[in-house]
Design an enzyme around this catalytic site. Structure first.
Site, mmCIF file in Angstrom:
data_model
loop_
_atom_site.group_PDB
_atom_site.id
_atom_site.type_symbol
_atom_site.label_atom_id
_atom_site.label_comp_id
_atom_site.label_asym_id
_atom_site.label_seq_id
_atom_site.Cartn_x
_atom_site.Cartn_y
_atom_site.Cartn_z
ATOM 1 N N GLY A 9 43.049 46.964 40.771
ATOM 2 C CA GLY A 9 44.047 47.398 41.861
ATOM 3 C C GLY A 9 44.066 46.869 43.017
ATOM 4 C CG ASP A 10 42.502 45.182 46.861
ATOM 5 O OD1 ASP A 10 43.553 44.349 47.075
ATOM 6 O OD2 ASP A 10 41.596 45.503 47.681
ATOM 7 C CG LEU A 11 41.388 42.038 40.362
ATOM 8 C CD1 LEU A 11 41.949 41.327 39.150
ATOM 9 C CD2 LEU A 11 39.973 41.919 40.521
ATOM 10 C CG ASN A 15 37.858 42.672 45.934
ATOM 11 O OD1 ASN A 15 36.908 42.805 46.912
ATOM 12 N ND2 ASN A 15 38.830 43.185 46.190
ATOM 13 C CB THR A 50 44.928 42.359 49.400
ATOM 14 O OG1 THR A 50 43.609 43.045 49.634
ATOM 15 C CG2 THR A 50 45.104 41.431 50.304
#
Length: 91
Positions: A9-11, A15, A50
């Site tokens: 969900g936030d690659l 990360n 992001t």
């Protein structure tokens, strides 16, 4: 990861860690959605993302899915290839 029912969900570049031997490690998995298919839609839509790396539908508030993680990966790859081209590196 997706095969196990997990959506990050936030690659984003911060990360993902690539080691010298080519091994890749995805970081910040504590924010990942486990068993996302069985979560209420209101929970899935609240995943932090992001701007600029999230899929357009996620930025509009639609659920994160494996496809949105793949989109984020594509954005990172595009950015890396573009940077290589700008500095004259072979891609």
């Amino acid at each position: 990861m997706h095969g196990a029912g997990i959506v990050h969900g936030d690659l984003k570049p911060g990360n993902v860690r690539v080691y010298d031997d080519g091994h890749v490690c995805i970081l910040d998995v504590e924010s990942a959605l486990v068993d996302w298919q069985h979560m209420p839609a209101t929970t899935r839509a609240r995943v932090t993302h992001t701007e600029g790396y999230a899929a357009p539908e996620v930025e509009e508030g639609v659920d994160c899915t494996p496809a949105s993680d793949v989109y984020s990966l594509g954005v990172m790859l595009r950015d890396d290839v573009s940077a290589c081209v700008r500095v004259g590196m072979a891609v």
